[in-house]
Structure formats: structure tokens, C-alpha cells
Design a protein around this motif. Structure first.
Motif, PDB file in Angstrom:
ATOM      1  N   ARG A   3       6.203  -1.851  -8.694  1.00  8.38           N
ATOM      2  CA  ARG A   3       6.367  -3.151  -8.048  1.00  8.38           C
ATOM      3  C   ARG A   3       6.176  -3.033  -6.533  1.00  8.38           C
ATOM      4  O   ARG A   3       5.621  -3.936  -5.895  1.00  8.38           O
ATOM      5  N   ARG A   4       6.616  -1.920  -5.967  1.00  9.86           N
ATOM      6  CA  ARG A   4       6.437  -1.693  -4.531  1.00  9.86           C
ATOM      7  C   ARG A   4       4.957  -1.582  -4.194  1.00  9.86           C
ATOM      8  O   ARG A   4       4.477  -2.147  -3.203  1.00  9.86           O
ATOM      9  N   ASN A   5       4.213  -0.855  -5.029  1.00 12.14           N
ATOM     10  CA  ASN A   5       2.780  -0.688  -4.781  1.00 12.14           C
ATOM     11  C   ASN A   5       2.033  -2.018  -4.912  1.00 12.14           C
ATOM     12  O   ASN A   5       1.090  -2.285  -4.164  1.00 12.14           O
ATOM     13  N   ARG A   6       2.458  -2.833  -5.876  1.00 14.98           N
ATOM     14  CA  ARG A   6       1.831  -4.148  -6.018  1.00 14.98           C
ATOM     15  C   ARG A   6       2.103  -5.020  -4.800  1.00 14.98           C
ATOM     16  O   ARG A   6       1.240  -5.781  -4.346  1.00 14.98           O
ATOM     17  N   LYS A   7       3.294  -4.888  -4.262  1.00 15.20           N
ATOM     18  CA  LYS A   7       3.645  -5.653  -3.065  1.00 15.20           C
ATOM     19  C   LYS A   7       2.779  -5.214  -1.883  1.00 15.20           C
ATOM     20  O   LYS A   7       2.301  -6.045  -1.098  1.00 15.20           O
ATOM     21  N   ILE A   8       2.556  -3.911  -1.781  1.00 17.62           N
ATOM     22  CA  ILE A   8       1.698  -3.387  -0.705  1.00 17.62           C
ATOM     23  C   ILE A   8       0.275  -3.911  -0.856  1.00 17.62           C
ATOM     24  O   ILE A   8      -0.365  -4.345   0.108  1.00 17.62           O
TER      25      ILE A   8
ATOM     26  N   ARG B  63      -0.715  -6.628  -2.371  1.00 17.80           N
ATOM     27  CA  ARG B  63      -0.766  -8.052  -2.027  1.00 17.80           C
ATOM     28  C   ARG B  63      -0.762  -8.264  -0.518  1.00 17.80           C
ATOM     29  O   ARG B  63      -1.463  -9.132   0.006  1.00 17.80           O
ATOM     30  N   THR B  64       0.013  -7.430   0.182  1.00 15.68           N
ATOM     31  CA  THR B  64       0.063  -7.533   1.647  1.00 15.68           C
ATOM     32  C   THR B  64      -1.290  -7.190   2.258  1.00 15.68           C
ATOM     33  O   THR B  64      -1.770  -7.870   3.173  1.00 15.68           O
TER      34      THR B  64
ATOM     35  N   THR C  86       0.732   3.869   3.248  1.00  9.80           N
ATOM     36  CA  THR C  86       0.671   3.605   1.805  1.00  9.80           C
ATOM     37  C   THR C  86       0.679   4.897   1.006  1.00  9.80           C
ATOM     38  O   THR C  86       1.371   5.029  -0.003  1.00  9.80           O
TER      39      THR C  86
END
Length: 529
Positions: free
Chosen positions: A477-482, A484-485, A523
Motif C-alpha cells: 500500500r505504501r508503494n502504491r501511494k508513492i 500515485r504521488t 523510493t
């Protein structure tokens, strides 16, 4: 889905005793996604409630997925294959199925509690529990008979309130506990309303049907008002308000009960320390010549009577046990990866995380598990929150290919300790109830120590950091947030580049190169670390 009964609806399929309405308004005792504008009254009959759930089952095409008359016996975890082997007893005998995930929606109150009385086998009359009322035991079949109703909780009160209107049925109510009763119309205790439920006028049903927002607003307002009542259950904070309510309701009880019951009418415990019971015709029945109440306990059966601890012998053609449920009994055995249900004398000893899952028992999730019950509003609210929470667990397991998920032991202990600490702020420890272990004297394992709004906030989204196996979900979920950012930044940069001049474009390119380089390093560190 596997259902041990012969139809859907849970308590509304099982409970067939006379009257049997819900104790809370149906506008909040129905599913938020499936409003029904056609309810005939505020607290409908059992048949109408069961039909509501039957209709939802058919509308959602769930009928073919439900295996009726199928009782789950046990579930055994295979650590290598990451599956449970579930043993089921059904119409065609016993069989074993495999599943990755189990959701137990067996209900917290589904095993009737019997009484400990001698010589039950000698009794020649009809002995039934309110939770297992036979269809052939109709009101007509009870006429001319002596009926003993044991217990004065919600079911006992409803049964006596209904049977007591039939003067050719002789009824004796036997109960040990003093109860706080609530008037059928709490705002007007001395008003004309005799029953808790009132019919919905045709105009109201039409309004709900053609203006759904009206019914939604009615539901929201009712939920807010009812949820605010939790304040009364707080021992210190609610003391002043409770005293006012106790005086008001106590005076009403003494005016409506037969004079011979006044001595033992008012409970010693605070209102709300036990479940609130709507009078619903009970007091009127007690004032009838064919109905009487005795403070006592059934200790022995004879062929056609029962013996009480007071020494009284009461004639009994039919004995109805309105004695509630055994909340401690395990529904079925679960053998998990590290822990198993047989390690505990009862489910009351479980330390559940948010009332949904257990350490050492992966992929096993419960609806209405320990310390999720409430005493002031519809349990449907809790069930919907439970369902949303468990659905999020399962969806994230699917999305991130997590094969095994169970709460960390220390997190479950931490949550359980918080629950028990908060429960001691309530009035619920003032009296012995089935909510508590050790015959009603131990810890409370059934109730949540807060409002529904608080429960919603705590369970709006799972904290995957608290789960073994949840670290994959957290990182994903953290990687998906990155990502998206980065996409958002890219879109902003692209828009700026398109509208900029040549010199500005060079500056944008240089800035982007620097940002991308730093973002790449950051990242990479986040993904690896």
C-alpha cells in the motif's frame, strides 16, 4: 455458506414464540443498504422480519450459495497448503471441504441455556426453550392448560405479555432477578400506548417509498439518539441522569405492577447494568386473574408440576424456559497454526483482536466476536462494521497475495487489556449476568465499552501493522501511494512544461531531473528498507 438451521434469518428464523418483535425500531434493525419502506409497524413481527432477510437473500442471488441444515463441526489448518479442512455435518452425512479463509457468523447467542433442576426426566408435560419453540405449540393448543414461564428477560416478558391476554391460559411466571422495565412509550409512561410497537400509517409508508431520503433521515436521527444513550451506562459520568430515569421509571413500575409485587419490584442495581426490557404488555398481563408471578427458582421437576426453592409446588402442563443463551459455548473447534480453541475452557477466555480474529489462528475471522456486543442500540450496526472490516482484510489479502494473516499476540493482548479497563467504567460490573465469565462473576467478554460511533472509528480500517503477514500489505500500500504521488507530480510537471517558454522549459527539465533522481533514491530506500 453453511447454515445449520432450515432457513435464513438467524434469530428471526429460530425464535417462533408468541409475539417476538425486535426490541429496537426496525428502521435501525435493518440493513443500511436495503431499506424497506413497507414495514407495517415500528417493531414488526418475527414473520415480517424473517421475510425481509429472505427477500434480500433472493434479490442478491445468494440462495444457491447457502447450504441449509449444515452444521460446521471443526476446522483444521494445513500450514503447508495454507488451507483449512472444514468438517460439516449435513443432510447427506459428514463431509470435509477445503477453504483458504473462514468467516464465522454463527452468532454470539445461539446456544439455549437450560436450567439446573433435579428429575427433569420424570416430567411428563411439555418442556420447551423459548429459542426452540415448536411450531405445533400454538396459542390454541395452550388453552385450558397451566403454563410455567421461567425467566423475566426479554423473551419471558414477551411470552407472558402475549399469552396473558388469553384468559383461558393459566400462567405462572417464575424468576429470580429484579429487572428495570421501560414503558412502551418511554416519553409518556402513563400514556395510552400499551404495546412497544405502533403501526406505520399509510401516509408514512408512502413517504418512505417515494421519498427515500425521508426514511434515511429517520434512520440517521434514530441512530444518533439511541447511540447517545450509552452515556447512561457510564458509572460516574451517567450517574445523575440515571437517577432521574430510575426515579421516573421506578414510580411508573410501582403504579402499574400488582401491589403484592411492590416489595421486590425495584432492582438494587443501576438501570442499564442489565439489558433494558420493554414492558410491552407484561404489566397488564400480571394484573389479570389468570396470571401470577413468583420470585424464585425451579429446583425440581415432578410428573405434572415443578418445585421452587421457596417450597411452592406449581402445576405445569407446559414449562417454557425463557432463560437466555449460553454465550460461553464454542460454536465449533478450530485448530490453527499455533493456537486452537480446545486450549480454552470456553470462548470467554479468548483474547480477540477487535473482536474479529485470534493470534495463532490465521485466516479465521468472526462476526460479532468477543466484546463487540452493545446494550443500547441495534446489533445490526455492529454487524455491518464487522462485515466491512473483514471484507477489507480479505480484499487486501487477495490484492497483495497474502496467504496467511493473523493478529500479533501482543496486539491482541493490548487491545483486550484496553477493553477490560474501559468496561470497568460502566455499570455492567454491578450485577451477575451471562455477559460475564465464571457463572456471571468474572470478566465481561460480550460487550464493547463504548458507543457505536466509537466502535466505527476504531474499526473503520484495519491496522495491518498489527497482523502477522500484514507487513506485505503495508509495504504494498505504501508503494502504491508513492506511485500515485509520482503520477500526480508527473501530470503537474507535464502541464507546466506545455505552457512554459523555452528558457522556462529548460529550467523545468533541470528541476525534474533533480527531483526524479532524489525521488528514485528515496523510493528505492523505502522499497528495500
Amino acid at each position: 455458506m453453511y447454515e445449520r438451521m432450515g432457513g435464513v434469518g438467524g434469530t428471526w428464523w429460530t425464535n417462533r414464540y408468541p409475539l417476538t418483535p425486535p426490541s429496537v425500531p426496525v428502521v435501525v434493525y435493518s440493513h443500511s443498504r436495503f431499506p424497506n419502506p413497507n414495514w407495517t409497524e415500528t417493531h414488526p413481527s418475527r414473520a415480517e422480519m424473517q421475510q425481509y432477510w429472505q427477500d434480500i437473500t433472493e434479490e442478491q442471488n445468494l440462495t444457491s450459495r447457502i447450504n441449509l441444515n449444515s452444521n460446521v463441526i471443526r476446522a483444521d489448518w494445513d500450514a503447508k497448503r495454507k488451507v483449512y479442512y472444514v468438517t460439516i455435518e449435513g443432510p447427506n452425512g459428514r463431509r470435509v471441504i477445503e477453504t483458504n479463509i473462514i468467516v464465522s457468523a454463527a452468532g454470539g447467542l445461539s446456544n439455549p441455556r437450560m436450567i439446573d433442576a433435579k428429575n427433569r426426566s420424570l416430567y411428563k408435560g411439555t418442556l420447551v426453550h423459548a429459542a426452540d419453540w415448536p411450531e405445533e405449540l400454538t396459542i390454541d393448543s395452550l388453552k385450558g392448560k397451566h403454563v410455567v414461564v421461567v425467566g423475566n428477560g426479554c423473551s419471558g416478558v414477551q411470552i407472558i405479555g402475549e399469552l396473558g391476554t388469553h384468559k383461558d391460559i393459566n400462567i405462572t411466571g417464575v424468576a429470580r432477578t429484579k429487572q428495570w422495565f421501560v414503558p412502551s412509550d418511554p416519553l409518556r409512561p402513563y400514556g395510552p400506548q400499551k404495546r412497544h410497537s405502533v403501526p406505520y400509517p399509510a401516509a408514512v409508508r408512502a413517504l418512505f417509498k417515494y421519498v427515500p431520503l425521508a426514511q434515511w433521515l429517520n434512520r440517521v436521527i434514530m441512530i444518533r439518539v439511541m447511540d447517545s444513550l450509552f452515556y447512561l451506562y457510564l458509572d460516574k459520568e451517567g450517574a445523575k441522569s440515571r437517577k432521574w430515569v430510575e426515579k421516573r421509571f421506578g414510580n411508573w413500575m410501582l403504579k402499574r405492577l400488582p401491589e403484592e409485587m411492590h416489595k421486590d419490584a425495584i432492582p438494587d442495581h443501576a438501570i442499564g447494568a442489565r439489558r433494558l426490557i420493554f414492558e410491552d404488555g407484561y404489566f397488564e398481563a400480571l394484573n389479570q386473574p389468570n396470571v401470577k408471578a413468583i420470585r424464585g427458582k425451579v429446583v425440581e421437576f415432578k410428573e405434572s408440576s415443578v418445585i421452587l426453592d421457596t417450597g411452592d409446588e406449581v402445576k405445569a402442563d407446559v414449562v417454557v424456559l425463557a432463560t437466555g443463551y449460553d454465550a460461553e459455548t464454542k460454536q465449533f473447534e478450530v485448530n490453527g497454526a499455533v493456537d486452537k480453541t480446545s486450549n480454552y475452557r470456553s470462548n470467554a477466555e479468548w483474547q480477540m483482536y477487535h473482536g474479529v480474529s485470534m493470534p495463532g489462528m490465521p485466516n479465521w475471522f468472526a462476526m460479532l466476536g468477543n466484546n463487540t456486543g452493545i446494550n443500547h442500540m441495534s446489533i445490526l450496526a455492529i454487524l455491518e462494521i464487522n462485515a466491512n472490516y473483514i471484507t477489507q482484510l480479505i480484499k487486501n489479502m487477495r490484492d497483495y497475495d497474502v496467504k496467511e494473516l493473523a493478529p500479533k499476540k501482543e496486539k491482541a493482548v493490548e487491545y483486550d487489556n484496553w477493553v477490560q479497563k474501559e468496561l470497568h467504567r460502566t455499570t455492567w460490573y454491578q450485577t451477575e449476568t451471562y455477559w460475564r465469565t465464571g457463572g456471571g462473576k468474572g470478566k465481561i467478554f460480550t460487550h464493547y465499552p463504548g458507543s457505536v460511533a466509537q466502535f466505527q472509528r476504531q474499526n473503520n480500517y484495519p491496522e495491518f501493522e498489527d497482523y502477522e503477514g500484514g507487513e506485505v500489505i503495508v509495504k504494498g500500500r505504501r508503494n502504491r501511494k508513492i506511485l500515485r504521488t509520482l503520477l500526480l507530480v508527473g501530470a503537474i510537471v507535464a502541464a507546466s512544461y506545455t505552457t512554459a517558454g523555452s528558457q522556462a522549459k529548460d529550467a523545468v527539465v533541470n528541476s525534474v531531473e533533480g527531483v526524479l533522481h532524489k525521488t528514485y533514491e528515496w523510493t528505492l530506500n523505502r522499497i528495500v528498507g
